[in-house]
Design a protein around this motif. Sequence first.
Motif, PDB file in Angstrom:
ATOM      1  N   GLY A  82      12.146 -20.674  18.281  1.00 36.82           N
ATOM      2  CA  GLY A  82      11.379 -21.902  18.361  1.00 36.82           C
ATOM      3  C   GLY A  82      11.863 -22.967  17.403  1.00 36.82           C
ATOM      4  N   ASP A  83      13.160 -22.996  17.131  1.00 34.82           N
ATOM      5  CA  ASP A  83      13.721 -23.940  16.164  1.00 34.82           C
ATOM      6  C   ASP A  83      14.639 -24.934  16.861  1.00 34.82           C
ATOM      7  OD1 ASP A  83      12.435 -22.555  14.160  1.00 34.82           O
ATOM      8  OD2 ASP A  83      14.194 -21.326  13.664  1.00 34.82           O
ATOM      9  N   GLN A  84      14.786 -26.117  16.215  1.00 33.80           N
ATOM     10  CA  GLN A  84      15.775 -27.113  16.607  1.00 33.80           C
ATOM     11  C   GLN A  84      16.778 -27.226  15.470  1.00 33.80           C
ATOM     12  OE1 GLN A  84      13.114 -30.465  17.532  1.00 33.80           O
ATOM     13  NE2 GLN A  84      13.858 -30.365  19.647  1.00 33.80           N
ATOM     14  N   ILE A  85      18.079 -27.011  15.767  1.00 35.20           N
ATOM     15  CA  ILE A  85      19.106 -26.867  14.744  1.00 35.20           C
ATOM     16  C   ILE A  85      20.160 -27.941  14.948  1.00 35.20           C
ATOM     17  CG2 ILE A  85      20.789 -25.272  13.725  1.00 35.20           C
ATOM     18  CD1 ILE A  85      19.173 -23.005  15.038  1.00 35.20           C
ATOM     19  N   CYS A  86      20.599 -28.527  13.848  1.00 37.25           N
ATOM     20  CA  CYS A  86      21.671 -29.516  13.898  1.00 37.25           C
ATOM     21  C   CYS A  86      22.967 -28.823  14.269  1.00 37.25           C
ATOM     22  CB  CYS A  86      21.824 -30.203  12.535  1.00 37.25           C
ATOM     23  SG  CYS A  86      23.205 -31.378  12.467  1.00 37.25           S
ATOM     24  N   SER A  87      23.681 -29.366  15.252  1.00 34.66           N
ATOM     25  CA  SER A  87      24.921 -28.741  15.716  1.00 34.66           C
ATOM     26  C   SER A  87      26.080 -28.947  14.753  1.00 34.66           C
ATOM     27  CB  SER A  87      25.296 -29.304  17.089  1.00 34.66           C
ATOM     28  OG  SER A  87      25.467 -30.721  17.016  1.00 34.66           O
ATOM     29  N   GLU A  88      25.925 -29.860  13.745  1.00 38.46           N
ATOM     30  CA  GLU A  88      27.016 -30.131  12.805  1.00 38.46           C
ATOM     31  C   GLU A  88      26.924 -29.240  11.572  1.00 38.46           C
ATOM     32  OE1 GLU A  88      29.604 -32.059  13.023  1.00 38.46           O
ATOM     33  OE2 GLU A  88      29.155 -32.932  14.988  1.00 38.46           O
ATOM     34  N   CYS A  89      25.745 -29.189  10.944  1.00 35.98           N
ATOM     35  CA  CYS A  89      25.619 -28.462   9.681  1.00 35.98           C
ATOM     36  C   CYS A  89      24.715 -27.246   9.766  1.00 35.98           C
ATOM     37  CB  CYS A  89      25.117 -29.398   8.574  1.00 35.98           C
ATOM     38  SG  CYS A  89      23.476 -30.102   8.904  1.00 35.98           S
ATOM     39  N   GLY A  90      24.008 -27.045  10.871  1.00 32.94           N
ATOM     40  CA  GLY A  90      23.147 -25.880  11.013  1.00 32.94           C
ATOM     41  C   GLY A  90      21.794 -26.025  10.368  1.00 32.94           C
ATOM     42  N   LEU A  91      21.410 -27.233   9.971  1.00 35.11           N
ATOM     43  CA  LEU A  91      20.114 -27.449   9.340  1.00 35.11           C
ATOM     44  C   LEU A  91      19.001 -27.362  10.378  1.00 35.11           C
ATOM     45  CD1 LEU A  91      18.498 -28.308   6.769  1.00 35.11           C
ATOM     46  CD2 LEU A  91      18.786 -30.675   7.564  1.00 35.11           C
ATOM     47  N   VAL A  92      17.936 -26.625  10.064  1.00 32.85           N
ATOM     48  CA  VAL A  92      16.783 -26.536  10.953  1.00 32.85           C
ATOM     49  C   VAL A  92      15.950 -27.797  10.757  1.00 32.85           C
ATOM     50  CG1 VAL A  92      14.692 -25.255  11.543  1.00 32.85           C
ATOM     51  CG2 VAL A  92      16.774 -24.026  10.878  1.00 32.85           C
ATOM     52  N   VAL A  93      15.915 -28.658  11.746  1.00 35.93           N
ATOM     53  CA  VAL A  93      15.204 -29.923  11.638  1.00 35.93           C
ATOM     54  C   VAL A  93      13.875 -29.899  12.393  1.00 35.93           C
ATOM     55  CG1 VAL A  93      17.333 -31.209  11.322  1.00 35.93           C
ATOM     56  CG2 VAL A  93      16.438 -30.862  13.633  1.00 35.93           C
ATOM     57  N   GLY A  94      13.585 -28.833  13.103  1.00 39.18           N
ATOM     58  CA  GLY A  94      12.312 -28.712  13.816  1.00 39.18           C
ATOM     59  C   GLY A  94      11.994 -27.255  14.066  1.00 39.18           C
ATOM     60  N   ASP A  95      10.761 -26.867  13.855  1.00 39.05           N
ATOM     61  CA  ASP A  95      10.381 -25.477  14.080  1.00 39.05           C
ATOM     62  C   ASP A  95       9.079 -25.414  14.875  1.00 39.05           C
ATOM     63  OD1 ASP A  95       8.603 -26.376  12.230  1.00 39.05           O
ATOM     64  OD2 ASP A  95       8.952 -24.795  10.749  1.00 39.05           O
ATOM     65  N   ARG A  96       8.733 -24.217  15.248  1.00 34.83           N
ATOM     66  CA  ARG A  96       7.518 -23.980  16.031  1.00 34.83           C
ATOM     67  C   ARG A  96       7.498 -24.795  17.335  1.00 34.83           C
ATOM     68  NH1 ARG A  96       2.687 -23.657  11.457  1.00 34.83           N
ATOM     69  NH2 ARG A  96       3.641 -21.982  10.206  1.00 34.83           N
ATOM     70  N   VAL A  97       8.643 -24.837  17.964  1.00 37.83           N
ATOM     71  CA  VAL A  97       8.748 -25.533  19.239  1.00 37.83           C
ATOM     72  C   VAL A  97       8.210 -24.607  20.336  1.00 37.83           C
ATOM     73  CG1 VAL A  97      10.297 -26.601  20.911  1.00 37.83           C
ATOM     74  CG2 VAL A  97      10.720 -26.860  18.457  1.00 37.83           C
ATOM     75  N   ILE A  98       7.332 -25.127  21.168  1.00 38.19           N
ATOM     76  CA  ILE A  98       6.714 -24.325  22.218  1.00 38.19           C
ATOM     77  C   ILE A  98       7.621 -24.304  23.437  1.00 38.19           C
ATOM     78  CG2 ILE A  98       4.731 -24.100  23.762  1.00 38.19           C
ATOM     79  CD1 ILE A  98       3.057 -25.482  21.648  1.00 38.19           C
ATOM     80  N   ASP A  99       7.878 -23.102  23.932  1.00 38.30           N
ATOM     81  CA  ASP A  99       8.669 -22.952  25.154  1.00 38.30           C
ATOM     82  C   ASP A  99       7.723 -23.047  26.348  1.00 38.30           C
ATOM     83  OD1 ASP A  99      10.463 -22.403  27.096  1.00 38.30           O
ATOM     84  OD2 ASP A  99      10.788 -20.293  26.556  1.00 38.30           O
ATOM     85  N   VAL A 100       7.885 -24.098  27.137  1.00 38.55           N
ATOM     86  CA  VAL A 100       6.996 -24.319  28.279  1.00 38.55           C
ATOM     87  C   VAL A 100       7.573 -23.737  29.566  1.00 38.55           C
ATOM     88  CG1 VAL A 100       5.979 -26.388  27.287  1.00 38.55           C
ATOM     89  CG2 VAL A 100       8.022 -26.585  28.696  1.00 38.55           C
ATOM     90  N   GLY A 101       8.682 -23.053  29.484  1.00 37.01           N
ATOM     91  CA  GLY A 101       9.276 -22.462  30.677  1.00 37.01           C
ATOM     92  C   GLY A 101       8.533 -21.219  31.124  1.00 37.01           C
ATOM     93  N   SER A 102       8.924 -20.709  32.288  1.00 38.56           N
ATOM     94  CA  SER A 102       8.289 -19.517  32.843  1.00 38.56           C
ATOM     95  C   SER A 102       8.725 -18.291  32.066  1.00 38.56           C
ATOM     96  CB  SER A 102       8.647 -19.344  34.314  1.00 38.56           C
ATOM     97  OG  SER A 102       8.231 -20.463  35.057  1.00 38.56           O
TER      98      SER A 102
END
Length: 315
Positions: free
Chosen positions: A29-49
């Motif tokens: 449930g994280d959003q990670i920067c593709s350049e440095c690997g920094l976690v810039v967002g967490d607890r992201v809800i997966d709305v998929g099936s």
Amino acid sequence: MASSSRNDTNVVCCYAHPDAPLVEDYRAGDQICSECGLVVGDRVIDVGSEWRTFSNEKGGVDPSRVGGPENPLLGGSDLSTIIGPGTGAASFDAFGTPKYQNRRTTNNSDRTLRNALREISAMADRINLPATIIDRTNILFKQVHDGKNLKGRANDAIASACLYIACRQEGVPRTFKEICAVSKISKKEIGRCFKLILKALETSVDLITTGDFMSRFCATLGLPNMVQRAATVIAKKAGEIDIVPGRSPISIAAAAIYMASQASDQKKSQKEIGDIAGVADVTIRQSYKLMYPHAAKLFPTDFKFTTPIDQLPQL
């Protein structure tokens, strides 16, 4: 977590690389920067099936968190919790009785509806009826059940009559004998429930005509389009000039098919047609006798005779 805003809008991004695309880790449930690997967002809800399923596991129990679709015909019974069987020692008391059990919250009304809807679906599948007719049948049964208009009548008989009504209202009528063939109810009982339901719900159905059955009967018999078109014209003209008074549209259609087939190279016997139309041989014979003297006026003008009219069977 680190974030910044670009262009005065609330956009989550890496403060060191604001233009770098973010990679979403759905498992964490994280959003990670593709350049440095920094976690810039967490607890992201997966709305998929939730595609994961356990239906093939031993025991036949599927603990998937996604339940079945809600059924609007049932009184909220879909919003219940089912407790799975206990497996550990803590799930049982000193006498071996499970501590947590499912309470029987389904009332008699919902249980009756469930059984009826299951029976309706089974009957419709046997004669290949589409889902629209099943839905209309379910609604009709629900209205009759809630109104308590047919007390004392068997639910199977009511369900069969509702299926017959739904077929006629959807423009694909079936005969009483076809409904009897897929149910356990007699034709007489279905007819009684049919009249009571129409009166109780204050609804009506269109009158059946020979054209409602002609294409289906001819297709089942394997007759070509030329014979089907001729039989349709014969039945229609026979009704217009009133040479078969008091006869049902099904028997008229069967007699018209017999006459058209006998004049072509695809001849069908009375028994073959009667088995498909659900009409006795004597009924076809009686209607055919009334139509035979007027055969020259009944056939379409462009029909190509293999057997001339004067050589048609004289029953």
